[in-house]
Design a protein around this motif. Structure first.
Motif, PDB file in Angstrom:
ATOM      1  N   ARG A 119       0.877  -1.177   0.000  1.00  0.00           N
ATOM      2  CA  ARG A 119       0.000   0.000   0.000  1.00  0.00           C
ATOM      3  C   ARG A 119       0.907   1.218   0.000  1.00  0.00           C
ATOM      4  N   SER A 120       0.492   2.275  -0.713  1.00  0.00           N
ATOM      5  CA  SER A 120       1.414   3.412  -0.780  1.00  0.00           C
ATOM      6  C   SER A 120       0.675   4.730  -0.935  1.00  0.00           C
ATOM      7  N   GLU A 121       1.381   5.791  -0.654  1.00  0.00           N
ATOM      8  CA  GLU A 121       0.834   7.145  -0.793  1.00  0.00           C
ATOM      9  C   GLU A 121       1.961   8.061  -1.243  1.00  0.00           C
ATOM     10  N   VAL A 123       3.502  11.758  -1.181  1.00  0.00           N
ATOM     11  CA  VAL A 123       3.399  13.024  -0.446  1.00  0.00           C
ATOM     12  C   VAL A 123       4.258  14.047  -1.178  1.00  0.00           C
ATOM     13  N   ALA A 132       0.386  11.812   6.997  1.00  0.00           N
ATOM     14  CA  ALA A 132       0.654  10.622   6.180  1.00  0.00           C
ATOM     15  C   ALA A 132       1.477   9.600   6.962  1.00  0.00           C
ATOM     16  N   ARG A 135      -0.358   7.168   9.031  1.00  0.00           N
ATOM     17  CA  ARG A 135      -1.081   6.076   8.366  1.00  0.00           C
ATOM     18  C   ARG A 135      -0.177   4.900   8.008  1.00  0.00           C
ATOM     19  N   GLU A 184       5.288   3.705   1.962  1.00  0.00           N
ATOM     20  CA  GLU A 184       4.768   2.372   1.651  1.00  0.00           C
ATOM     21  C   GLU A 184       4.575   1.566   2.909  1.00  0.00           C
TER      22      GLU A 184
END
Ligand code: AMP
Ligand code: GLY
Length: 422
Positions: A119-121, A123, A132, A135, A184
Motif C-alpha cells: 500500500r502506498s501514498e 506526499v 501521512a 497512516r 509504503e
C-alpha cells in the motif's frame, strides 16, 4: 554478431563475459566501460544519456545489437533513439521504462494489473507529511516505515526504519530537495529478484536471485546499490517462479501492451515472499546489479542470441534457457565511506584473477588500476553448492588490496546454512 554494451558497472562486465561465450558474437564494444571491461571489449567514451550520441556510435561501429545496462539512459529514451536509427536494441522504450523511472507509475500499473504490492501514498507537500506518517509504520501497526524517493535513486533513496524521527527526517529532506516522497507499507519476508526477458507478452524467467541491500553484515546500516548476491535460491518453493511469472510478471507485461507501451528488454521483479505469498517491492527496467553477476555466471544459453531474439520480436521462438548445475555467489568490494561519498583514487592490487569483475575502476596514466566509484569490484565464485561458491568468492576477495575498502562477510550465508524459510 557485433554487439555494443552501454554502461560501466560490474553488471556490464558480466554481460560482456557472457556475450563473449556466445559463438555467434564476433565483436564486442562498450561505452563507457571501466578498467576491467577494457581488456575484453573496445571501449568508447560517449555520453550514454544522449540517445543521439549512442545511436551515432552504434551506427559508426556497424553493430547488430545494442544492450543497455543502466536505468538512466533507458528512462531518458536512449533505446528509442537506437531503434530509430535502425539498430536492434535490448532495452525498453522511454514509455515502458517508466515502470522503474516513476515509482508512482509502477504502483498504478500494478494496481491495474491486479498485482499484490505494498500500500502506498505519494506526499508532495510538507504540510501533509505528519498525517501521512500516521497512516504507516508502527503508528499503524506495521513493523517499519518505508520512505522512498519517487524518482531514480540507485537504490539509495529508500529508508526502512521503525524510528519515526528518522523516517520523518528522510522524507523532509527529500521534500526540501523538491522530490515527491512515496510512503509504503512494510512487506516482510525474504526478498527475491526475478529477471525476466520480456518481449510484449512473452516472458522468459531467469534463475531467481537474492540481493543484499544493507551495507553491513546481518542487514545493518544504510541501504546501498547492493553488496552481494547469489543464485539460485535453494529455499524458494519449486513452483514459485512459475507463480510469479503467471500471476505477476505476465499481467504487468500485458497491461503495458494494452497501454501501447509494450516492454522489450529485461523486466526485473523485486519481491518479498510474505506469509501471504509474493508481493512486489518494485519493478526495474533492466538487469539488476549485483544479481546479474551470479545469474549470468550460471547461464549456458548463448546470451547474444537470446537478447537479439528479444530485441527483434522473436523471443517466443527461442528454446528454453539452459543453466549450469550448482550455485554462484558475488561479493561486492566497496570503497571507504560507501554508500555515502566514497573515497576514490586508491590503487587496487591483486585483482588480476578470474572471477573479478570491475565496476568503479579506471586506469591511471602510469598504468595502475585505481578506484573511481563506490562499488569498486564484484567478485564471483561458483561451485557445486552455495557453500562452495561462497568459499570461491571469499578466497579471491581476501587476496585483493584496496585501502579502506569493505565487504560483507555473510553473503549467501543464511541460505547456505538452511536458515531461510518461507
Ligand atoms: P527499492 O529501491 O524500492 O528497491 O528499495 C530498496 C530496498 O528497500 C528493497 O530491496 C527492500 O530491501 C527495502 N524495501 C523497499 N520497499 C520495501 C517495503 N515496502 N517493505 C519492506 N522493505 C522494503
Ligand atoms: N540490485 C538492485 C538493483 O539493481 O536495483
Amino acid at each position: 554478431m557485433r554487439v555494443l554494451v552501454i554502461g560501466s558497472g560490474a553488471r556490464e562486465h558480466a554481460l560482456l563475459l557472457a556475450l563473449r561465450r556466445d559463438p555467434r558474437v564476433e565483436d564486442l564494444s562498450i561505452a563507457p566501460g571501466n578498467a576491467g571491461t577494457a581488456a575484453i571489449a573496445d571501449q568508447y567514451d560517449v555520453d550514454i544519456t544522449s540517445g543521439e550520441a549512442v545511436a551515432r556510435l552504434a551506427q559508426r561501429l556497424e553493430v547488430d545489437l545494442v544492450v543497455i545496462g543502466p536505468e538512466v539512459p533507458l528512462v531518458l529514451g536512449v533505446a528509442d533513439a537506437v531503434r530509430s536509427a535502425g539498430i536492434a536494441c535490448f532495452g525498453p522504450s522511454k514509455d515502458a521504462a517508466r515502470i522503474e523511472g516513476s515509482k508512482a507509475f509502477g504502483k498504478e500499473l500494478m494496481t491495474a494489473a491486479g498485482v499484490r504490492t505494498a500500500r502506498s501514498e505519494v506526499v508532495d507537500n510538507p504540510a501533509h507529511l505528519d498525517a501521512a506518517l500516521d497512516r504507516f509504520g508502527p503508528d499503524s501497526g506495521e513493523a517499519a516505515w518505508v520512505v522512498k524517493d519517487d524518482g531514480l535513486a540507485a537504490g539509495k533513496g529508500v529508508v526502512v526504519t521503525a524510528d519515526r524521527a528518522a523516517a520523518r527526517a528522510h522524507a523532509a529532506g527529500l521534500l526540501d530537495a523538491g522530490h515527491p516522497v512515496l510512503l509504503e507499507s512494510y512487506l516482510d519476508g525474504p526478498e527475491v529478484s526475478l529477471f525476466c526477458v520480456v518481449d510484449g507478452e512473452t516472458v522468459v524467467p531467469m534463475l531467481p536471485a537474492q540481493d543484499f541491500k544493507r551495507v553491513g553484515d546481518d542487514d545493518t546500516g544504510p541501504n546501498t546499490g547492493g553488496m552481494g548476491a547469489y543464485a539460485p535460491l535453494p529455499w524458494l518453493p519449486e513452483n514459485m517462479v512459475t507463480h510469479i511469472v503467471d500471476d505477476i510478471v505476465k499481467p504487468v507485461a500485458t497491461e503495458l501492451v494494452k497501454r501501447g507501451s509494450s516492454f522489450s528488454g529485461l523486466l526485473y521483479a523485486g519481491l518479498s515472499i510474505t506469509s501471504r505469498g509474493p508481493a512486489v517491492i518494485e519493478f526495474n527496467c533492466r538487469f539488476g546489479d549485483p544479481e546479474t553477476q551470479p545469474v549470468l555466471a550460471l547461464l549456458q544459453t548463448p546470451l547474444g542470441q537470446l537478447l537479439y531474439a528479444a530485441a527483434t520480436g522473436r523471443l517466443a521462438d527461442e528454446p528454453p534457457l539452459q543453466w549450469r548445475d550448482g550455485a554462484a555467489v558475488t561479493v561486492v568490494l566497496a570503497a571507504e565511506n560507501y554508500p555515502s561519498r566514497p573515497r576514490v583514487g586508491d590503487v587496487i592490487t591483486g585483482a588480476e584473477v578470474e572471477g573479478v569483475l570491475h565496476a568503479g575502476t579506471s586506469r591511471r596514466e602510469d598504468g595502475a588500476v585505481v578506484s573511481s566509484g563506490g562499488r569498486v569490484l564484484s567478485i564471483v565464485g561458483t561451485g557445486a553448492d552455495l557453500s562452495a561458491a561462497r568459499e570461491a568468492a571469499y578466497q579471491v576477495i581476501e587476496s585483493i588490496r584496496l585501502p579502506g575498502s569493505h565487504f560483507r562477510r555473510d553473503i549467501a550465508l543464511a541460505a547456505a546454512e538452511g536458515r531461510i524459510s518461507v
